[in-house]
Design an enzyme around this catalytic site. Structure first.
Site: not given
Ligand code: HMG
Ligand code: MG
Length: 322
Positions: A14-15, A210, A243
């Site tokens: 994943r990450d 993490h 990220c």
């Molecule tokens: P948004 O654009 O504000 O969401 O994104 P929305 O609710 O307005 O929806 C917009 C569109 O996205 C819609 O589709 C939804 O259906 C779709 P459209 O109508 O335009 O075709 N949608 C989804 N599709 C699939 N799965 C979903 C989903 N939700 C909405 N779950 C949202 C908000 C949170 C979804 C977006 O910002 C997002 O997906 N962010 C993810 C970012 C991410 O994955 N970052 C990396 C992981 S975190 C990380 O790495 C940190 C960590 O490792 C710890 C660290 O190191 O800090 C964990």
């Molecule tokens: Mg991370």
């Protein structure tokens, strides 16, 4: 006294891969997971149920979950930032559902906006029904507090800011809190200060570290946590990752690097280094580059050297017999 046993949560699939721009097929991700579980990893973060527009590399989440041949005793987790993500994970057939989900908040407003497009407060409100529904489905909820040591947009982050988010997560009944150094700027005393705050609200078995290794501090930070008795750490095979919303941030601590240190400390993890190196070699071959982890690189170089020596010996023997 440092712990006798440590759990390494493998976050490479994943990450490690979420930020990868080159295509990695679902089959290759599944193969990586198979190699990791064969190496003895018992907790594997397999994929994310996030928006494919935001993180295209995780768009094959359902395919990955359905392709895994599960090992008994291995727990598979996925990221779900909202109900849509959780519903997609729950729509999988029972034997393909995650055992755990991860909700991810941030210690700073700027990172929260960049990563999940909402404020910290709104993110907590989005997580609230996710936690309830996951618990109803018998699924544990872990969390990550991103940017706990520093933020790429806001700079310094205090232990007070970390504790504030930890308390918010506790208030919505999240089971586990992971303190995440997204950009790898934490150093041991600062990490200990944040961990102390987390431990005010969560038992030691539900607090993890993490640590991205951008500034080479991850092992020192893990050791500082071990001194406090913390015994769960995320790690990424071959040191893969970063990220997408923290430019320049490199991968999580390499699982091989963490394991080498833990082995040296006589701490039990249940992980077989040689098989872990098989996993690091596989994903490095898929990506066409050497592992970032120091131990992975060193042990792969050693393998190559041993292969060369064997080949030379075989050649010498065939000359003698000729
Ligand atoms: P948004 O654009 O504000 O969401 O994104 P929305 O609710 O307005 O929806 C917009 C569109 O996205 C819609 O589709 C939804 O259906 C779709 P459209 O109508 O335009 O075709 N949608 C989804 N599709 C699939 N799965 C979903 C989903 N939700 C909405 N779950 C949202 C908000 C949170 C979804 C977006 O910002 C997002 O997906 N962010 C993810 C970012 C991410 O994955 N970052 C990396 C992981 S975190 C990380 O790495 C940190 C960590 O490792 C710890 C660290 O190191 O800090 C964990
Ligand atoms: Mg991370």
């Amino acid at each position: 006294m440092i712990p006798k046993q440590v759990s390494l949560v493998e976050v490479g699939p994943r990450d490690g891969l979420q930020n990868e721009s080159q295509p990695v097929s679902a089959q290759q991700k599944v193969e990586l997971i198979h190699l990791l579980q064969a190496a003895g990893l018992r907790e594997i973060e397999a994929t994310s149920f996030v928006s494919p527009k935001w993180v295209p590399q995780m768009a094959d989440n359902a395919q990955v979950m359905s392709g895994i041949q599960r090992h008994e005793g291995v727990r598979y987790s996925v990221l779900t930032p909202n109900m849509k993500g959780l519903e997609a994970a729950l729509a999988l057939p029972l034997g393909q559902r995650p055992h755990e989900i991860v909700v991810f908040a941030a210690a700073t407003e700027a990172f929260s906006q960049r990563n999940i497009n909402c404020s910290i407060e709104v993110s907590i409100e989005r997580f609230r029904p996710v936690v309830v529904a996951a618990h109803e489905a018998g699924i544990k909820v872990r969390s990550a507090v991103s940017c706990a040591m520093g933020c790429p947009y806001q700079g310094e982050v205090s232990a007070d800011e970390v504790e504030r988010v930890v308390m918010l997560l506790k208030s919505i009944r999240v089971d586990h809190v992971g303190i995440a150094d997204t950009i790898g700027v934490g150093t041991p005393v600062k990490v200990q200060a944040a961990m102390e705050r987390a431990l005010k609200h969560y038992p030691i078995g539900e607090v993890s570290g993490h640590f991205h290794d951008t500034y080479g501090q991850a092992l020192a930070n893990i050791y500082a946590c071990l001194q406090m008795g913390i015994h769960i750490f995320d790690a990424s095979v071959a040191g893969l990752g970063g990220c997408p919303y923290a430019k320049g941030a490199t991968g999580n601590v390499g699982t091989e690097d963490a394991l080498f240190m833990l082995n040296g400390l006589g701490i039990d993890t249940g992980i077989d280094m040689s098989k872990l190196i098989d996993a690091a070699a596989y994903i490095s071959m898929v990506l066409g580059r050497k592992p970032v982890s120091r131990t992975g690189s060193a042990l792969l170089a050693k393998r190559e050297q041993q292969r060369d020596q064997q080949r030379d010996q075989q050649r010498a023997q065939s000359v003698v017999h000729a």
